[in-house]
Write a protein that holds these residues in place. Structure first.
Motif, PDB file in Angstrom:
ATOM      1  N   PRO A 118       0.820  -1.221   0.000  1.00  0.00           N
ATOM      2  CA  PRO A 118       0.000   0.000   0.000  1.00  0.00           C
ATOM      3  C   PRO A 118       0.848   1.262   0.000  1.00  0.00           C
ATOM      4  O   PRO A 118       1.873   1.317   0.691  1.00  0.00           O
ATOM      5  CB  PRO A 118      -0.798  -0.128   1.310  1.00  0.00           C
ATOM      6  CG  PRO A 118      -0.841  -1.589   1.586  1.00  0.00           C
ATOM      7  CD  PRO A 118       0.452  -2.146   1.089  1.00  0.00           C
ATOM      8  N   TRP A 137      -5.397  -6.100   1.977  1.00  0.00           N
ATOM      9  CA  TRP A 137      -5.509  -4.862   1.190  1.00  0.00           C
ATOM     10  C   TRP A 137      -5.433  -5.171  -0.301  1.00  0.00           C
ATOM     11  O   TRP A 137      -6.245  -4.715  -1.099  1.00  0.00           O
ATOM     12  CB  TRP A 137      -4.381  -3.901   1.596  1.00  0.00           C
ATOM     13  CG  TRP A 137      -4.307  -2.652   0.779  1.00  0.00           C
ATOM     14  CD1 TRP A 137      -4.975  -1.490   0.994  1.00  0.00           C
ATOM     15  CD2 TRP A 137      -3.506  -2.442  -0.402  1.00  0.00           C
ATOM     16  NE1 TRP A 137      -4.654  -0.556   0.019  1.00  0.00           N
ATOM     17  CE2 TRP A 137      -3.756  -1.121  -0.857  1.00  0.00           C
ATOM     18  CE3 TRP A 137      -2.616  -3.235  -1.124  1.00  0.00           C
ATOM     19  CZ2 TRP A 137      -3.145  -0.584  -1.982  1.00  0.00           C
ATOM     20  CZ3 TRP A 137      -2.009  -2.704  -2.249  1.00  0.00           C
ATOM     21  CH2 TRP A 137      -2.271  -1.395  -2.667  1.00  0.00           C
ATOM     22  N   VAL A 286      -6.847   4.939  -3.023  1.00  0.00           N
ATOM     23  CA  VAL A 286      -6.070   4.090  -2.111  1.00  0.00           C
ATOM     24  C   VAL A 286      -4.922   3.352  -2.797  1.00  0.00           C
ATOM     25  O   VAL A 286      -4.186   2.624  -2.139  1.00  0.00           O
ATOM     26  CB  VAL A 286      -6.976   3.068  -1.390  1.00  0.00           C
ATOM     27  CG1 VAL A 286      -8.111   3.772  -0.681  1.00  0.00           C
ATOM     28  CG2 VAL A 286      -7.529   2.014  -2.340  1.00  0.00           C
ATOM     29  N   SER A 287      -4.765   3.550  -4.120  1.00  0.00           N
ATOM     30  CA  SER A 287      -3.677   2.859  -4.800  1.00  0.00           C
ATOM     31  C   SER A 287      -2.955   3.746  -5.812  1.00  0.00           C
ATOM     32  O   SER A 287      -1.761   3.972  -5.698  1.00  0.00           O
ATOM     33  CB  SER A 287      -4.191   1.597  -5.504  1.00  0.00           C
ATOM     34  OG  SER A 287      -3.137   0.911  -6.147  1.00  0.00           O
ATOM     35  N   PRO A 290      -3.027   8.264  -4.296  1.00  0.00           N
ATOM     36  CA  PRO A 290      -3.523   8.516  -2.937  1.00  0.00           C
ATOM     37  C   PRO A 290      -3.323   9.964  -2.525  1.00  0.00           C
ATOM     38  O   PRO A 290      -2.376  10.623  -2.938  1.00  0.00           O
ATOM     39  CB  PRO A 290      -2.680   7.572  -2.086  1.00  0.00           C
ATOM     40  CG  PRO A 290      -1.446   7.338  -2.877  1.00  0.00           C
ATOM     41  CD  PRO A 290      -1.868   7.360  -4.313  1.00  0.00           C
ATOM     42  N   SER A 294      -7.296  10.419   1.889  1.00  0.00           N
ATOM     43  CA  SER A 294      -7.423   8.977   2.111  1.00  0.00           C
ATOM     44  C   SER A 294      -6.333   8.438   3.020  1.00  0.00           C
ATOM     45  O   SER A 294      -6.543   7.440   3.711  1.00  0.00           O
ATOM     46  CB  SER A 294      -7.386   8.232   0.770  1.00  0.00           C
ATOM     47  OG  SER A 294      -6.169   8.474   0.081  1.00  0.00           O
ATOM     48  N   MET A 295      -5.161   9.076   3.038  1.00  0.00           N
ATOM     49  CA  MET A 295      -4.031   8.592   3.825  1.00  0.00           C
ATOM     50  C   MET A 295      -3.383   9.742   4.602  1.00  0.00           C
ATOM     51  O   MET A 295      -2.245  10.117   4.348  1.00  0.00           O
ATOM     52  CB  MET A 295      -2.995   7.934   2.911  1.00  0.00           C
ATOM     53  CG  MET A 295      -3.499   6.720   2.173  1.00  0.00           C
ATOM     54  SD  MET A 295      -2.214   5.976   1.136  1.00  0.00           S
ATOM     55  CE  MET A 295      -3.100   4.573   0.462  1.00  0.00           C
ATOM     56  N   VAL A 301      -3.447   2.741   7.175  1.00  0.00           N
ATOM     57  CA  VAL A 301      -3.830   2.570   5.773  1.00  0.00           C
ATOM     58  C   VAL A 301      -4.369   1.159   5.529  1.00  0.00           C
ATOM     59  O   VAL A 301      -4.317   0.635   4.417  1.00  0.00           O
ATOM     60  CB  VAL A 301      -2.654   2.889   4.815  1.00  0.00           C
ATOM     61  CG1 VAL A 301      -2.315   4.359   4.871  1.00  0.00           C
ATOM     62  CG2 VAL A 301      -1.432   2.037   5.121  1.00  0.00           C
ATOM     63  N   PHE A 303      -7.184  -1.432   4.690  1.00  0.00           N
ATOM     64  CA  PHE A 303      -8.194  -1.193   3.661  1.00  0.00           C
ATOM     65  C   PHE A 303      -9.509  -0.707   4.243  1.00  0.00           C
ATOM     66  O   PHE A 303     -10.058   0.311   3.796  1.00  0.00           O
ATOM     67  CB  PHE A 303      -8.430  -2.455   2.825  1.00  0.00           C
ATOM     68  CG  PHE A 303      -9.510  -2.269   1.793  1.00  0.00           C
ATOM     69  CD1 PHE A 303      -9.248  -1.602   0.608  1.00  0.00           C
ATOM     70  CD2 PHE A 303     -10.810  -2.718   2.019  1.00  0.00           C
ATOM     71  CE1 PHE A 303     -10.249  -1.388  -0.334  1.00  0.00           C
ATOM     72  CE2 PHE A 303     -11.810  -2.513   1.085  1.00  0.00           C
ATOM     73  CZ  PHE A 303     -11.530  -1.849  -0.096  1.00  0.00           C
ATOM     74  N   MET A 306      -9.397   2.851   5.612  1.00  0.00           N
ATOM     75  CA  MET A 306      -9.376   3.865   4.550  1.00  0.00           C
ATOM     76  C   MET A 306     -10.753   4.009   3.906  1.00  0.00           C
ATOM     77  O   MET A 306     -11.198   5.128   3.613  1.00  0.00           O
ATOM     78  CB  MET A 306      -8.332   3.507   3.495  1.00  0.00           C
ATOM     79  CG  MET A 306      -6.900   3.771   3.918  1.00  0.00           C
ATOM     80  SD  MET A 306      -5.755   3.763   2.520  1.00  0.00           S
ATOM     81  CE  MET A 306      -5.833   2.042   2.044  1.00  0.00           C
TER      82      MET A 306
END
Length: 417
Positions: A118, A137, A286-287, A290, A294-295, A301, A303, A306
């Motif tokens: 992540p 995740w 989230v990928s 980001p 979200s982070m 972090v 899943f 988030m």
């Protein structure tokens, strides 16, 4: 001119007149039909919209909940290929309650390149992730990725230790009515274009969070209450909820009620439905690209955390139920037979700890009632105490009804809209 010629001439004239009369009637009928259709079209075009009531087309779409994918285009289940025991149980349980799952392979962090971990997971000050959480995740992201690549309009994503009520389709029918009412009452959702068409759950949702271990409703948004729901698990029989209260302790604790609301923070990703557009937004957040939203620095972090964060900020339009509609289960055996994410100690080599099967979070557990269902019985039993009906007849199920409410937090007054 002969008599025969005169007779034929008369016949010809009469035929012409008959033809003209017929054409005249056809034009008249066509004109009247056109006028009627025009009036009907204008009437339908300018019918006022009902704010909380369902349109006829949506009512008819509720029937889709009874299909093999529960009103979604797909139902996916995440399962490590090595855990064939869990796959056996999921196939059997879904078959007796009449829905079908497709499989997303679970992922071990050992099979991942650290480059694919992540984003930002190893930043200084951020909570450490377990190896199982990294693999989880990736497995959830793979499910999200598949929704996008296959252009799936909506999908329900399950984890392989999820349990559900034998009356799941009835529950989802009730949930759909509440979800649509919540969407109709939201000024935020009404300002956005619908992202779904012909969904029994409404057209303006990103996430339907059906299986969780705690959630909060968006403050000040109207929420839907189903009174006297026999599948609403009592507070003292629920598994630990790590987030809450949903509305307020006094509202949450009303026995046999179920709340449906625009949800903010939630945790645990036992079961959640995703629309295609939401899958795109999740994969970005989230990928692929980001953001601090979200982070945020110093925050987990994992899943589900988030995902809950993105609901809380309204980046995603999320709807959930309190208590959770779906729960979880663990087969009989060693402690380690449960979660593939958390480490569970089985005890010393010569004195390992064996446990009975466990069923959490639902009243009429499918996994607990498998024997009765396979035996053709139409009566199933509750696995928890102090419920409305310790036993129910599956031939006499009814769909509950509820209504939208608001709460004045200063006066602690609950009002129905």
């Amino acid at each position: 001119m002969t008599v025969l010629d005169i007779h034929e001439s008369r016949l010809s004239s009469e035929a012409v007149l008959a033809f003209l009369r017929t054409r005249h009637r056809q034009f008249l009928y066509a004109g009247l039909t056109s006028a009627v259709l025009t009036v009907l079209w204008c009437t339908l075009l300018f019918l006022p919209e009902t704010r909380y009531g369902a349109q006829l087309s949506n009512d008819l779409s509720l029937k889709a909940i009874g299909n093999e994918t529960l009103g979604f285009e797909k139902v996916f289940c995440i399962n490590l290929p090595s855990r064939t025991d869990k796959r056996d149980a999921m196939v059997l349980g879904s078959s007796v309650t009449q829905f079908r799952v497709d499989w997303i392979d679970g992922v071990s962090s050992d099979d991942m390149s650290p480059k694919a971990y992540p984003p930002r997971f190893d930043e200084e000050g951020r909570p450490r992730m377990l190896d199982g959480e990294i693999g989880s995740w990736r497995a959830h992201i793979n499910a999200i990725q598949k929704i996008i690549s296959d252009r799936t309009s909506s999908a329900l994503i399950l984890e392989d230790d999820v349990d559900w009520d034998v009356t799941l389709k009835n529950q989802l029918h009730e949930f759909a009515l509440g979800a649509r009412a919540v969407q109709s009452s939201s000024d935020i959702s009404n300002s956005l274009k619908p992202t779904l068409q012909d969904s029994p759950y409404g057209e303006e949702w990103d996430i339907l969070w059906l299986g969780h271990c705690g959630m909060k409703c968006q403050p000040n948004d109207p929420f839907y209450i189903i009174n006297k729901d026999p599948t609403s698990i009592p507070g003292y029989s629920r598994p630990q909820y790590f987030v809450g209260p949903a509305i307020h302790e006094l509202v949450d604790s009303i026995k046999h009620n179920r709340l449906i609301c625009s949800s903010g923070m939630a945790v645990c990703s036992n079961a959640y439905a995703v629309s295609f557009h939401a899958a795109q937004k999740i994969l970005a957040a989230v990928s692929v690209s980001p953001s601090d939203e979200s982070m945020p620095a110093g925050e987990s972090v994992i899943f589900d955390v988030m995902l809950g964060r993105l609901c809380s900020t309204r980046y995603l339009r999320c709807i959930s139920s309190y208590p959770s509609i779906m729960g979880n289960w663990k087969g009989a055996g060693l402690k380690s037979k449960g979660s593939d994410i958390q480490y569970n100690y089985d005890g010393p080599k010569d004195n390992k700890v064996y446990e009975d099967a466990k069923f959490q979070g639902v009243v009429y557990s499918t996994m607990r009632n498998l024997g009765a269902l396979l035996g053709g019985q139409r009566r199933v039993k509750s696995g928890v105490r102090d419920v409305m009906k310790p036993e129910i007849n599956l031939d006499r199920l009814k769909v509950g009804r509820g209504g939208l409410h608001t709460i004045d937090y200063q006066e602690m007054v609950l009002s129905r809209l």
